[in-house]
Write a protein that holds these residues in place. Structure first.
Motif, mmCIF file in Angstrom:
data_model
loop_
_atom_site.group_PDB
_atom_site.id
_atom_site.type_symbol
_atom_site.label_atom_id
_atom_site.label_comp_id
_atom_site.label_asym_id
_atom_site.label_seq_id
_atom_site.Cartn_x
_atom_site.Cartn_y
_atom_site.Cartn_z
ATOM 1 N N THR A 141 4.431 5.775 0.894
ATOM 2 C CA THR A 141 3.853 4.884 1.892
ATOM 3 C C THR A 141 4.151 3.436 1.543
ATOM 4 O OG1 THR A 141 2.061 6.431 2.360
ATOM 5 C CG2 THR A 141 1.714 4.147 3.005
ATOM 6 N N ARG A 143 3.148 -0.481 1.960
ATOM 7 C CA ARG A 143 2.004 -1.340 2.285
ATOM 8 C C ARG A 143 2.275 -2.763 1.797
ATOM 9 N NH1 ARG A 143 -2.572 2.210 2.387
ATOM 10 N NH2 ARG A 143 -1.933 3.956 3.692
ATOM 11 N N GLU A 144 1.569 -3.715 2.376
ATOM 12 C CA GLU A 144 1.622 -5.101 1.913
ATOM 13 C C GLU A 144 0.436 -5.351 0.990
ATOM 14 O OE1 GLU A 144 1.581 -9.649 3.743
ATOM 15 O OE2 GLU A 144 2.177 -7.953 5.005
ATOM 16 N N PRO A 151 -3.996 -1.662 -1.479
ATOM 17 C CA PRO A 151 -4.259 -0.505 -0.625
ATOM 18 C C PRO A 151 -3.906 0.779 -1.360
ATOM 19 C CG PRO A 151 -2.301 -1.664 0.104
ATOM 20 C CD PRO A 151 -2.933 -2.527 -0.926
ATOM 21 N N LEU A 157 3.110 4.914 -3.600
ATOM 22 C CA LEU A 157 3.040 3.720 -2.776
ATOM 23 C C LEU A 157 4.128 2.729 -3.171
ATOM 24 C CD1 LEU A 157 -0.792 3.038 -3.110
ATOM 25 C CD2 LEU A 157 0.330 3.563 -0.941
ATOM 26 N N LEU A 159 4.329 -1.225 -2.706
ATOM 27 C CA LEU A 159 3.597 -2.410 -2.294
ATOM 28 C C LEU A 159 4.529 -3.610 -2.405
ATOM 29 C CD1 LEU A 159 0.259 -1.788 -4.238
ATOM 30 C CD2 LEU A 159 0.861 -1.057 -1.936
#
Length: 226
Positions: A141, A143-144, A151, A157, A159
């Motif tokens: 995933t 995310r910022e 997150p 993740l 990021l």
């Protein structure tokens, strides 16, 4: 005629795609939105064909809209009479400044055709830089995580915009993740850093990303028969 949105890649001039290099060689003007993209573009086109665009460092939406409208007014005459390119690090359609220009051009200068030339993004290039394999069947995933955000949720993740590494790191570790950081990956400007020690990245740098993986993640994947 045409405005091309060209992805320059993560910052290494050698990671521009063949199609991207072809477009930059053929257009009349190559517009750059900042110092880093300009330096990469200059590896492929002479300075005489570079058009610099200035954008304010602000979150004020009205000021930003005016800046993009002004940029569109600068770019549109070239793209109406010939061909122009707007270059951006990474990919023009992935968290890119190009989207603002494209929407403004389409609204105020509908006679300009727009074409996107994709580029290598740090969102994918991180895997090579960090020597990480995201195997088939894995969930990953994006995310910022600016300003200390962290997150969580999926097993893996990515990021990006990790601007407060120590704070983000503490939150991720508390949530059960093991984290590796990459700063200015495949960029010729600045120092490239790959580390799992957040203290090495205590200073703020927009071009920092993190790969977070749960410590207990199952890395066993079924093999296909040949």
């Amino acid at each position: 005629m045409t405005l091309y949105g060209v992805g320059l890649g993560p910052g290494d001039a050698g990671l521009l795609t063949v199609r991207g290099a072809q477009v930059l060689d053929e257009v009349d003007v190559v517009y750059t939105p900042g110092r880093l993209s300009r330096s990469v573009a200059l590896e492929h086109v002479p300075e005489s064909r570079i058009g610099d665009l200035e954008f304010p460092m602000t979150r004020d939406e009205a000021e930003l809209r005016q800046a993009w409208k002004s940029a569109a007014s600068d770019v549109a005459p070239t793209a109406e009479d010939g061909d122009a390119a707007f270059v951006t690090l990474g990919d023009p359609n992935v968290y890119s400044t190009f989207g603002h220009l494209r929407r403004t051009i389409e609204r105020f200068h509908p006679g300009v055709d727009v074409e996107v030339v994709p580029g290598v993004s740090s969102v994918t290039a991180f895997a090579a830089a960090l020597d990480v394999e995201i195997a088939a069947g894995s969930e990953l995933t994006l995310r910022e995580a600016s300003g200390g955000d962290a997150p969580v949720g999926p097993d893996r993740l990515i990021l990006f915009k990790v601007t407060d590494v120590p704070v983000t790191h503490e939150k991720l570790v508390d949530a059960g993740y093991e984290v590796t950081y990459g700063r200015r990956l495949f960029m010729e400007q600045g120092e490239t850093v790959i580390t799992d020690d957040p203290t090495e990245l205590a200073d703020r740098d927009y071009y920092t990303l993190a790969y977070a993986e749960r410590a207990d993640v199952d890395d066993d994947h079924a093999l296909f028969e040949s």
